[in-house]
Design an enzyme around this catalytic site. Sequence first.
Site, PDB file in Angstrom:
ATOM      1  CE  LYS A 126     -93.052 -20.193  38.530  1.00  0.00           C
ATOM      2  NZ  LYS A 126     -92.283 -20.229  37.298  1.00  0.00           N
TER       3      LYS A 126
ATOM      4  CE1 TYR B 107     -88.973 -22.680  35.611  1.00  0.00           C
ATOM      5  CE2 TYR B 107     -90.032 -23.720  33.735  1.00  0.00           C
ATOM      6  CZ  TYR B 107     -89.838 -23.625  35.096  1.00  0.00           C
ATOM      7  OH  TYR B 107     -90.506 -24.470  35.938  1.00  0.00           O
TER       8      TYR B 107
ATOM      9  CG  ASP C 101     -91.246 -16.736  30.164  1.00  0.00           C
ATOM     10  OD1 ASP C 101     -91.837 -16.063  31.033  1.00  0.00           O
ATOM     11  OD2 ASP C 101     -90.948 -17.937  30.322  1.00  0.00           O
TER      12      ASP C 101
ATOM     13  NE  ARG D 203    -111.685 -30.457  25.670  1.00  0.00           N
ATOM     14  CZ  ARG D 203    -112.495 -30.562  24.593  1.00  0.00           C
ATOM     15  NH1 ARG D 203    -112.490 -29.641  23.645  1.00  0.00           N
ATOM     16  NH2 ARG D 203    -113.294 -31.595  24.476  1.00  0.00           N
TER      17      ARG D 203
HETATM   18  C1  LIG Z   1     -92.101 -21.139  36.210  1.00  0.00           C
HETATM   19  C2  LIG Z   1     -91.751 -20.605  34.888  1.00  0.00           C
HETATM   20  C3  LIG Z   1     -92.266 -21.174  33.724  1.00  0.00           C
HETATM   21  C4  LIG Z   1     -93.157 -22.395  33.741  1.00  0.00           C
HETATM   22  O1  LIG Z   1     -94.382 -22.146  34.328  1.00  0.00           O
HETATM   23  P1  LIG Z   1     -95.236 -23.266  35.133  1.00  0.00           P
HETATM   24  O2  LIG Z   1     -96.421 -22.485  35.585  1.00  0.00           O
HETATM   25  O3  LIG Z   1     -94.362 -23.755  36.236  1.00  0.00           O
HETATM   26  O4  LIG Z   1     -95.565 -24.334  34.159  1.00  0.00           O
HETATM   27  C5  LIG Z   1     -91.919 -20.586  32.510  1.00  0.00           C
HETATM   28  N1  LIG Z   1     -91.095 -19.535  32.448  1.00  0.00           N
HETATM   29  C6  LIG Z   1     -90.570 -18.964  33.549  1.00  0.00           C
HETATM   30  C7  LIG Z   1     -89.663 -17.788  33.419  1.00  0.00           C
HETATM   31  C8  LIG Z   1     -90.871 -19.481  34.808  1.00  0.00           C
HETATM   32  O5  LIG Z   1     -90.332 -18.935  35.897  1.00  0.00           O
END
Ligand SMILES: *Cc1c(COP(=O)(O)O)cnc(C)c1O
Length: 379
Positions: free
Chosen positions: A195, A98, A170, A46
């Site tokens: 992504k 998001y 983000d 961890r």
């Molecule tokens: C998908 C996404 C998230 C969340 O990420 P996960 O890996 O699905 O937990 C946060 N911000 C944006 C802009 C996203 O597209």
Amino acid sequence: MKFNTKVLHAGIHPDPSTGAIMTPIFQTSTYVQDGPGNHKGFEYARTQNPTRQVLEENLAALENGFGGICFGSGMAAMDAIIKLLKSGDDVLATNDLYGGSYRLLVRLFQQFGIESRFIPMQNTDYIQSQIKPNTKLIWVETPTNPLLNIIDIAAVCKLAKANNILVCVDNTFASPYLQNPLDLGADLVLHSATKYLGGHSDVVHGAIVAKSKEQYEQLKFIQNASGAVPGPMDCFLILRGIKTLHLRVQRSCENAKVLAEYLLKHPKISKVLYPGFPSHPNHHIAKAQMKDFGAMISFDLKDGQFESAKKVLSNTKLFACAESLGGVESLIGHPASMTHASIPREDRIANGLTDSLIRLSVGVEDIDDLKDDLNQAIG
Ligand SMILES: *Cc1c(COP(=O)(O)O)cnc(C)c1O
């Protein structure tokens, strides 16, 4: 080292024991010590894992930060950042963001006394007017989701710095290939590595890159204390995805540009949201802070009907109707019923997220096939 070399080499070295060119997947929970406390820098998985460590070093290099901290998902990474705050603190977040980020702030952290307000961030004076003495974090998502507004990261950071407020960007939609928020003054950058970084729709993963040693150490502490760590196989998959990040994102952006222009001329479409159009209200900012305009496009249908949008989504054959984005294959989504369904309808509509809005994540397929698919689906 230039970006296109960093994706392949930053933090990555052949395995010293075998020469394996690929980073090994250290599928282990613990590490044998020569004697109590006499270890090789790894005690328990961890806290430390060699596969994860390579990925964290690579990500820090891609975003020009002090250190990377990886998590089991993008939301787990965001959860760790919000834990830097205390009860009574205030968060200013982008209003068009998001859906899961909205849910985490409102439905989870509000009950612990952390207040969040969601505001448009295109106008810096307006952000300034919203700052309160207890505002401790500005959460920026740009390009925004799904309306593809562009927020001036440098301007927000300047304002935040003057008020002693932390800024996290983000950067999921842009990927580090297109945009590096730490270079523009941000303290933290978050990625849903699910992504573009992973890029192949086969893993859920999240990451933070911190600009300073201080914030890196705080987040490392939270990573270990809360324990939302990714497994080594997932870290390997993200490392493998990153090797082609520059090629994938570049091709996706090229395809998106052609599709955006095609959609703009379509008689059944009322508007196309794409930061690459000179007519886009924040085009000049996108041009200044991004290498290209991204591969996300949103468009609205003239008839405005929920059902018409759903029909387009059922008709596409190559564009797969699915949540998520940033993979090599093109996806089509209906924010109102899918990614943004957790946002109340009135709030959604007030922000311009209509019932007939459709969002595309453009992949790396042949552009002619993608165009033909949209053509037959929209009719
Ligand atoms: C998908 C996404 C998230 C969340 O990420 P996960 O890996 O699905 O937990 C946060 N911000 C944006 C802009 C996203 O597209």
